[in-house]
Design an enzyme around this catalytic site. Structure first.
Site, PDB file in Angstrom:
ATOM      1  N   LYS A  65       0.593   8.453 137.922  1.00 29.54           N
ATOM      2  CA  LYS A  65      -0.685   9.155 137.750  1.00 29.54           C
ATOM      3  C   LYS A  65      -1.805   8.157 137.425  1.00 29.54           C
ATOM      4  CE  LYS A  65       1.565  13.411 136.158  1.00 29.54           C
ATOM      5  NZ  LYS A  65       1.675  14.371 135.031  1.00 29.54           N
ATOM      6  N   TYR A 105      -0.264  21.642 142.072  1.00 33.51           N
ATOM      7  CA  TYR A 105      -0.121  22.302 140.758  1.00 33.51           C
ATOM      8  C   TYR A 105      -0.422  23.798 140.842  1.00 33.51           C
ATOM      9  CZ  TYR A 105       0.388  17.756 138.405  1.00 33.51           C
ATOM     10  OH  TYR A 105       0.844  16.525 137.972  1.00 33.51           O
ATOM     11  N   ASN A 168       0.640  11.508 130.684  1.00 35.10           N
ATOM     12  CA  ASN A 168       2.080  11.200 130.659  1.00 35.10           C
ATOM     13  C   ASN A 168       2.569  10.341 131.832  1.00 35.10           C
ATOM     14  OD1 ASN A 168       1.975  13.153 132.592  1.00 35.10           O
ATOM     15  ND2 ASN A 168       3.283  14.629 131.517  1.00 35.10           N
ATOM     16  N   HIS A 171       4.727  11.547 137.576  1.00 36.25           N
ATOM     17  CA  HIS A 171       5.203  12.855 138.042  1.00 36.25           C
ATOM     18  C   HIS A 171       6.533  12.669 138.763  1.00 36.25           C
ATOM     19  CE1 HIS A 171       5.405  16.723 140.115  1.00 36.25           C
ATOM     20  NE2 HIS A 171       5.761  16.017 141.187  1.00 36.25           N
ATOM     21  N   GLU A 182       6.696  19.192 147.943  1.00 36.16           N
ATOM     22  CA  GLU A 182       5.761  18.161 147.494  1.00 36.16           C
ATOM     23  C   GLU A 182       5.728  16.961 148.444  1.00 36.16           C
ATOM     24  OE1 GLU A 182       5.906  19.178 142.705  1.00 36.16           O
ATOM     25  OE2 GLU A 182       6.880  17.362 143.427  1.00 36.16           O
TER      26      GLU A 182
HETATM   27  N1  UDP Z   1       0.292  19.224 131.154  1.00 41.47           N
HETATM   28  C1  UDP Z   1      -0.701  19.158 130.189  1.00 41.47           C
HETATM   29  N2  UDP Z   1      -0.566  19.926 129.071  1.00 41.47           N
HETATM   30  C2  UDP Z   1       0.495  20.748 128.861  1.00 41.47           C
HETATM   31  C3  UDP Z   1       1.504  20.815 129.861  1.00 41.47           C
HETATM   32  C4  UDP Z   1       1.367  20.025 130.994  1.00 41.47           C
HETATM   33  O1  UDP Z   1      -1.667  18.428 130.342  1.00 41.47           O
HETATM   34  O2  UDP Z   1       0.560  21.417 127.825  1.00 41.47           O
HETATM   35  C5  UDP Z   1       0.172  18.392 132.361  1.00 41.47           C
HETATM   36  C6  UDP Z   1       1.032  17.135 132.294  1.00 41.47           C
HETATM   37  O3  UDP Z   1       0.337  16.075 132.944  1.00 41.47           O
HETATM   38  C7  UDP Z   1       2.235  17.545 133.116  1.00 41.47           C
HETATM   39  C8  UDP Z   1       1.562  18.377 134.204  1.00 41.47           C
HETATM   40  O4  UDP Z   1       0.591  19.125 133.502  1.00 41.47           O
HETATM   41  O5  UDP Z   1       2.953  16.441 133.608  1.00 41.47           O
HETATM   42  C9  UDP Z   1       2.463  19.313 134.959  1.00 41.47           C
HETATM   43  O6  UDP Z   1       3.142  20.140 134.047  1.00 41.47           O
HETATM   44  P1  UDP Z   1       4.684  20.500 134.255  1.00 41.47           P
HETATM   45  O7  UDP Z   1       5.015  21.604 133.303  1.00 41.47           O
HETATM   46  O8  UDP Z   1       4.960  20.721 135.701  1.00 41.47           O
HETATM   47  O9  UDP Z   1       5.410  19.185 133.726  1.00 41.47           O
HETATM   48  P2  UDP Z   1       6.165  18.008 134.510  1.00 41.47           P
HETATM   49  O10 UDP Z   1       6.902  18.635 135.671  1.00 41.47           O
HETATM   50  O11 UDP Z   1       5.112  17.021 134.950  1.00 41.47           O
HETATM   51  O12 UDP Z   1       7.091  17.413 133.505  1.00 41.47           O
HETATM   52 MG    MG Z   2       6.262  19.963 137.122  1.00 39.99          MG
END
Ligand code: UDP
Ligand code: MG
Length: 206
Positions: A65, A105, A168, A171, A182
């Protein structure tokens, strides 16, 4: 027999024209189109040497990211996947627009953090990758760690390189089905390369 001689012998045994490189196949040199075979088993039996082990051709989307790119962590992320034994089949640096991120997303569009997420993901370039190998979807999620960096275990990418869920670093697709969707979203089939690793016998029981 030297390493390259062994590779040559193996290629000949497999009746292949390529030597430890890109395999000739119907997917190569095609005009741009959404990635057709993005995850899961090959559609052509015996099309590649690696088709021999079930699940060996599973693919997933991994993306560094904008915070990871800004912090020069691209090499660290790639290194972890290479060292684990996975094979890189697609790689590009791009500035993602809102359109692709809205699709990517889609399931999160009603979450309170969604606008901030889109703002973050469009704040700079992203490095999108497709990695291939046995159980790569599940294994890459384990390597990436918990979504919330504060919960991510040391040794995971998020656990080693980040401290807050909003930044974080990386991805990774969360299921084989999601990976297919994706990969098709981020890559055209002509951007993915089918090739055989020379050292498969060191990562798989063939
Ligand atoms: N995210 C965020 N706040 C939250 C949860 C998610 O900013 O409370 C962001 C974070 O960058 C995360 C992305 O949204 O990686 C996608 O969320 P997902 O639940 O799909 O998590 P991932 O699959 O990336 O672990
Ligand atoms: Mg996810």
């Amino acid at each position: 027999m030297g390493f390259f001689q062994r590779c040559a012998a193996r290629s000949l045994l497999q009746g292949r024209r390529s030597l430890c490189g890109a395999a000739p196949g119907p997917e190569r040199h095609q005009p741009d189109a959404p990635a057709a075979r993005s995850a899961g088993p090959s559609s052509g039996p015996g099309r590649r040497y690696s088709a021999g082990v079930p699940g060996m051709q599973e693919r997933t989307l991994v993306a560094v990211k904008p915070d990871g790119v800004q912090r020069r962590l691209v090499g660290d992320v790639i290194r972890r996947f290479e060292r684990r034994g996975f094979k890189l089949v697609g790689l590009k640096l791009l500035q993602a627009n809102e359109g692709i991120l809205a699709e990517h997303y889609h399931e999160l569009r009603r979450k309170p953090f969604y606008p901030a997420l889109i703002h973050y993901m469009t704040s700079g370039p992203v490095v999108a990758m497709v990695w291939e190998g046995y159980n790569v979807v599940k294994t890459s999620r384990a390597m990436v760690g918990d979504t919330d960096s504060a919960e991510a275990k040391p040794g995971t990418i998020r656990g080693d390189f980040s401290i807050h869920v909003s930044r974080n670093v990386v991805h990774a697709s969360d299921s084989v089905e999601t990976a297919q969707r994706e990969i098709s979203l981020w890559f055209r089939s002509s951007e993915l390369v089918d090739w055989d690793c020379c050292d498969y016998s060191n990562t798989y029981q063939l």
